[in-house]
Scaffold this active site. Structure first.
Site, PDB file in Angstrom:
ATOM      1  N   ASP A 308      13.278  38.273 -19.213  1.00  0.00           N
ATOM      2  CA  ASP A 308      14.239  37.101 -19.147  1.00  0.00           C
ATOM      3  C   ASP A 308      14.688  36.928 -20.723  1.00  0.00           C
ATOM      4  O   ASP A 308      13.955  37.097 -21.674  1.00  0.00           O
ATOM      5  CB  ASP A 308      13.531  35.767 -18.497  1.00  0.00           C
ATOM      6  N   GLU A 361      17.536  41.122 -19.454  1.00  0.00           N
ATOM      7  CA  GLU A 361      18.772  40.254 -19.236  1.00  0.00           C
ATOM      8  C   GLU A 361      19.036  39.993 -20.703  1.00  0.00           C
ATOM      9  O   GLU A 361      18.453  39.258 -21.341  1.00  0.00           O
ATOM     10  CB  GLU A 361      18.363  38.907 -18.769  1.00  0.00           C
TER      11      GLU A 361
END
Length: 630
Positions: A308, A361
């Site tokens: 993330d 990401e």
């Protein structure tokens, strides 16, 4: 050997790797290790004046079990406590060099009390796995040439039972059944590491080695992964090494100093998320994070990690105004320590688990995210294509009458499609914080909205790149996602919702079945435009090819106007069988099509020697496969 250091798991080599920042298996050393007659506890708190173990086994008395620092100045404190059994709750009472004592949960705890309780639990991770067949062959299932259609799930709000979230074991069977029916190859779990605030969706994590107790025990989570593997479904985990919250029992100022984070808030505080940023330059912190990543892959058999907020790690000025950040030693805004950490992370993971995927990401144009470290890349296997997502949703929001003026928006992704190994994401981020639902972004009446959704998914599944869809998008949930409650499963009684769900399922099964749609996702050899310039009709036509030359033709009509006698050039003579049509009656469409397929004519078109004369349904994607010798 004294009680204080009995059964110490540390070797001199462990301490060396820990100090060097390259240890990847600290979860077998630090934390609580159960034995037949008690438990060994070890904690890294180098700046503490004293550390004591407190728990329900000693009435939370800090005088009962003081811990001793190791002789090697590693900053590690140890203690063996007889009689500690599985399930015992514990914390560490830390006395800093200045100020009063405070209590902290174990950073290496493998299990914790259910929030809002904050103690760690002594626990064994023993489990008998039954996924040997999957594990021995998963390299082919997770590889770059494999079909990868990912269903992103927030466990607490996917389905509920009697008003509560499903347990890990309940979710194992319900997810297994659902994913088998809908054809997704993988499920990606939003963060399940222990987090005190449920509304953070797991992105404000305090337990980097502990699956949240909200849904069961560590063994229950292993059962979920095990069961899905036995059903032929890969399991990815959303992992958050970019920041951590300042809850008092967590990592923040752990030993009375900024141990895991930077001391200067210009480096150590995240202004957007009001959380702390890891100090990637501290060797022991790197070893902590490396070990966390390896832990989930090792102990829980996850098939990969979606990392993330990589952009927030790469840029020192991320979310900051001028003067609110500290440049690197060259005067730039790149976080050199984070870059080094990410490269170490990916190299070590692919070294030890070559059959998994590391997926970034990363929301900027940082170069070579999914290229090997030895070529100067960050070393990830894949990267989310945020540009494709933004452009696709922007285009589909346009009234079809005006799409002709935005044609470059829907074709632009092919300019850079092979610069990285891309995953095409329609994730949870697009259906929260007032953004509404995916179907709510489609213009027109209800029929046009559902036709637009089917078209968008047809375009997405035929576009180069792996696929990711957030739960609820597959059946067109109209309500914006909320972590409270469950998805609107009741809407499946309406034919337009169930038809969309059938279309996604059929797309998934077709995608898995046709090598041309997945084998060559990351190389231009797998893609060829037929016509990308018909902006007046708002149509696109392209070819996808497999390694062995199998060919699929994709034609999309982005307007609600059927187009009869539409000419498309093709490279080979013969019969082109209609594989899929998003306008079929079974999906809620109008039933316009090509009666199963079309034979080519020896008439040059679009620079190809043959031509197909097609009927393009309104707001629809149609896929054809060339059948040689027909």
């Amino acid at each position: 050997m004294s009680t204080a250091d009995r059964s110490s798991p540390f070797t001199e080599h462990d301490i060396y790797l820990f100090r060097e920042g390259t240890h990847t298996r600290l979860y077998g050393k630090l934390g609580c290790r159960l034995a037949a007659d008690g438990a060994h506890f070890a904690l890294w708190a180098p700046n503490a004046r004293a550390v004591a173990l407190i728990g329900d086994f000693n009435d939370w008395d800090p005088a009962a079990h003081p811990m001793s620092p190791r002789w090697d100045s590693s900053g590690i404190w140890e203690r063996f406590v007889p009689g500690v059994a599985a399930g015992a709750a514990y914390k560490f009472r830390i006395t800093p060099t200045s100020g009063g004592a405070f209590d902290k949960a174990d950073p290496f705890a493998v299990y914790a009390q259910p929030p809002a309780e904050t103690a760690s639990r002594a626990w064994s991770l023993d489990y008998t796995w039954n996924d040997g067949e999957w594990m021995s062959a998963r390299g082919g299932r997770n590889g770059l040439a494999a079909p990868m259609s990912i269903y992103e799930v927030h466990l607490g709000s996917w389905r509920r039972r009697d008003g509560r979230p499903l347990t890990y074991r309940e979710a194992a069977h319900e997810l297994g059944d659902y994913l088998t029916t809908t054809g997704f190859t993988h499920v990606e779990l939003m963060p399940i590491a222990e987090h005190p605030f449920y509304g953070s969706w797991g992105y404000q994590c305090t337990g980097f080695f502990a699956p949240t107790a909200r849904y069961g025990t560590p063994q229950d989570l292993k059962y979920l992964v095990d069961h899905l593997h036995q059903r032929g479904i890969g399991v990815l985990l959303d992992w958050v090494p970019s920041h951590f919250p300042d809850d008092p029992h967590g990592l923040s100022r752990f030993d009375g100093t900024d141990l895991f984070e930077h001391a200067d808030p210009r480096q150590g505080y995240h202004p957007d998320w009001h959380s702390s940023i890891f100090n990637y330059g501290r060797h022991e912190v790197r070893a902590f994070l490396l070990s966390s990543a390896h832990y989930w892959l090792d102990e829980y058999h996850f098939d990969g990690l979606r990392v993330d907020a990589v952009a927030s790690m790469l840029y020192l000025d991320y979310g900051r105004r001028h003067g609110e950040w500290i440049p690197n030693r060259y005067g730039g805004r790149e976080n050199l320590d984070a870059i080094e950490f990410l490269r170490m992370l990916n190299e070590s993971v692919y070294r030890d688990f070559p059959d998994v995927q590391m997926i970034a990401e990363e929301s900027t144009a940082w170069p070579m995210v999914s290229r090997p470290v030895y070529l100067g890349g960050l070393g990830f296997g894949m990267k989310w294509n945020m540009g494709w997502m933004h452009d696709t949703l922007s285009y589909f929001r346009q009234d079809p009458l005006f799409r002709r003026y935005h044609h470059n928006t829907i074709t632009f992704s092919m300019i850079y499609a092979f610069n990285e190994n891309f995953v095409l994401p329609l994730s949870h981020d697009e259906v929260v914080h007032g953004k509404g639902s995916l179907i709510g972004k489609q213009p027109g009446d209800s029929w046009q909205q559902f036709a637009g959704m089917r078209l968008m998914y047809g375009y997405m599944w035929a576009h180069p790149g792996k696929k990711l869809l957030f739960m609820g998008g597959e059946f067109g949930q109209r309500r914006e996602w909320t972590h409270e409650g469950e998805l609107e499963w009741w809407v499946l009684k309406f034919p337009e919702h169930s038809g969309l769900q059938r279309w996604v399922a059929d797309l998934n099964h077709l995608y898995r079945r046709e090598p041309a749609l997945h084998e060559v996702d990351f190389d231009s050899a797998g893609f060829e435009w037929i016509d990308a310039s018909d902006h007046e009709s708002s149509t696109l036509a392209w070819l996808r090819r497999s390694r062995t030359g199998e060919t699929v033709l994709v034609v999309c009509n982005f307007t609600p106007v059927p187009r009869h006698h539409y000419s498309v050039g093709v490279p080979s003579p013969g019969y082109w069988r209609e594989l899929a049509n998003s306008d079929a009656l079974d999906y809620g469409g109008s039933g316009i099509g090509n009666l199963g397929g079309v034979s080519s004519e020896p008439v040059p078109s679009h620079g190809r020697p043959q031509r197909l004369t097609l009927t393009l349904p309104p707001l629809a994607a149609v896929l054809f496969k060339w059948e040689p010798g027909s």
